[in-house]
Design an enzyme around this catalytic site. Structure first.
Site, PDB file in Angstrom:
ATOM      1  N   LYS A 114       0.832  -1.211   0.000  1.00  0.00           N
ATOM      2  CA  LYS A 114       0.000   0.000   0.000  1.00  0.00           C
ATOM      3  C   LYS A 114       0.862   1.255   0.000  1.00  0.00           C
ATOM      4  O   LYS A 114       0.511   2.251  -0.621  1.00  0.00           O
ATOM      5  CB  LYS A 114      -0.944  -0.011   1.197  1.00  0.00           C
ATOM      6  N   LYS A 195      -3.172 -10.113  -8.373  1.00  0.00           N
ATOM      7  CA  LYS A 195      -4.539 -10.505  -7.968  1.00  0.00           C
ATOM      8  C   LYS A 195      -5.581  -9.508  -8.497  1.00  0.00           C
ATOM      9  O   LYS A 195      -5.273  -8.324  -8.684  1.00  0.00           O
ATOM     10  CB  LYS A 195      -4.620 -10.647  -6.443  1.00  0.00           C
ATOM     11  N   LYS A 198      -9.949  -3.929  -6.948  1.00  0.00           N
ATOM     12  CA  LYS A 198     -11.089  -3.055  -7.224  1.00  0.00           C
ATOM     13  C   LYS A 198     -10.723  -1.923  -8.188  1.00  0.00           C
ATOM     14  O   LYS A 198     -11.569  -1.137  -8.548  1.00  0.00           O
ATOM     15  CB  LYS A 198     -11.610  -2.459  -5.912  1.00  0.00           C
TER      16      LYS A 198
END
Ligand code: AMP
Ligand code: TRP
Length: 326
Positions: A114, A195, A198
């Site tokens: 992140k 992966k 969103k």
């Protein structure tokens, strides 16, 4: 008897990875024998650790709740809560902070990931994210947590914190087990070595229209060669499409390989698109109906949150007493 807890951040439309990696298992577990508590949360306090728009956020929370309900989460069997509406989550997170070494947090892959994605958003909440997650789980003395593979380091950390609590203040928490199945790692359609997430075009949202679904699957990255064969190493794109096809149709991968022997990637993609469209149709009808009835959804949330606060308060009282805060 197991106690189930899981949550999803309301940081965008839920996608097939969220459904196959997490929600599908929530549904299976809430129907299973030997379960005496199931709680599913929209973890809005986790959602604000990365950039977000406060004007759009309440709507995203409602979107996520409607996706849970449309997917089949039954509010008569499970509690459905907004994390920020049960203040005991943050209180327990603070208490657990005091027994969690910083060195357990700054080495976590999700934290590093992140930080790379949003380097300007380096806030304490991002570092502390897994302690709040541990608090979510331990607040209800949960023992089984259905999640995707990316969450395993967080479950390990939850167990480390629980062990430290037990040895310091007396036995309180049982070990927490993750619950994973075949859909635990659905990959991006665009970059099948990453992966599904969103962001961007790399996932199919549960709310995508049939045409968007067809378009996204048509554009999905495929691999060199023509053979339709499951091979994660050399054919990550086709393997991912086969996994999604298998999980939504319940046809074994080997059956799909024989069915498509000698056929083209285009044929596989066309058929998969229709499988996804048909699978999502009833979900979308229920979702739209719920979106048109926000009062009904709010009532479900408020009743669940009331019950969750009662369980949380009882457990928190015991925890505080053990910590000398009685
Ligand atoms: P998030 O969207 O990151 O809040 O994730 C919510 C849940 O969905 C967690 O249990 C994740 O592990 C799971 N999940 C997210 N992305 C995927 C994916 N691509 N494949 C499988 N599970 C996923
Ligand atoms: N960290 C999880 C994710 O990003 C969401 C989450 C927060 C969670 N608290 C939780 C999942 C507790 C399971 C249990 O997907």
């Amino acid at each position: 008897m197991n106690k189930i807890f899981s949550g999803i951040r309301p940081s965008g439309k839920l996608h097939l990875g969220n459904y196959l990696g997490a929600i599908k298992n929530w549904l299976a577990l809430s129907e299973a024998e030997g379960i005496d508590q199931t709680i599913f949360a929209v973890v809005d306090l986790h959602g604000i650790t990365t950039p977000y728009d406060p004007k759009k956020f309440p709507d995203q929370v409602m979107d996520t709740v409607c996706d849970y309900l449309a997917a089949g989460v039954d509010p008569d069997k499970s509690l459905l809560i907004r994390q920020s509406h049960v203040p005991q989550h943050t209180e327990l997170a603070w208490l657990l902070n005091t027994i969690t070494p910083v060195s357990w947090l700054d080495r976590l892959p999700t934290y590093k990931e992140k930080l790379e994605q949003t380097p300007k958003y380096h806030n304490m909440g991002l570092l502390d994210y897994p302690v709040l997650m541990a608090a979510d789980i331990l607040l209800y003395k949960s023992t089984l947590v259905p999640v995707g593979e990316d969450q395993l380091p967080h479950i390990d950390l939850t167990n480390e914190i629980a062990k430290r609590f037990n040895s310091t203040f007396g036995n309180t928490f049982e070990p927490v087990k993750p619950y994973l199945t075949e859909g635990a790692r659905i990959m991006s359609l665009q970059e099948p070595t990453k992966k599904m997430s969103k962001t961007g075009d790399d996932g199919i949202a549960l709310s995508d229209s049939p045409d968007t679904i067809r378009e996204k699957i048509k554009k999905a990255a495929t691999d060199s060669g023509k053979e339709i064969k499951y091979d994660e190493q050399n054919k990550p794109g086709i393997s991912n499409l086969l996994t999604i096809y298998h999980l939504l149709s319940n046809k074994e991968i080997s059956v799909l390989e024989s069915q498509y022997a000698g056929k083209s990637y285009v044929e596989l993609k066309n058929d998969l698109a229709e499988v996804v469209v048909n699978f999502l149709k009833p979900h979308q009808e229920k979702y739209n109906d719920l979106r048109d009835n926000p009062d009904k959804v709010l009532k479900i949330l408020e009743a669940s949150e009331q019950k969750a606060r009662e369980i949380a308060e009882k457990n928190l009282k015991e925890i505080k007493q053990k910590m000398g805060l009685g």
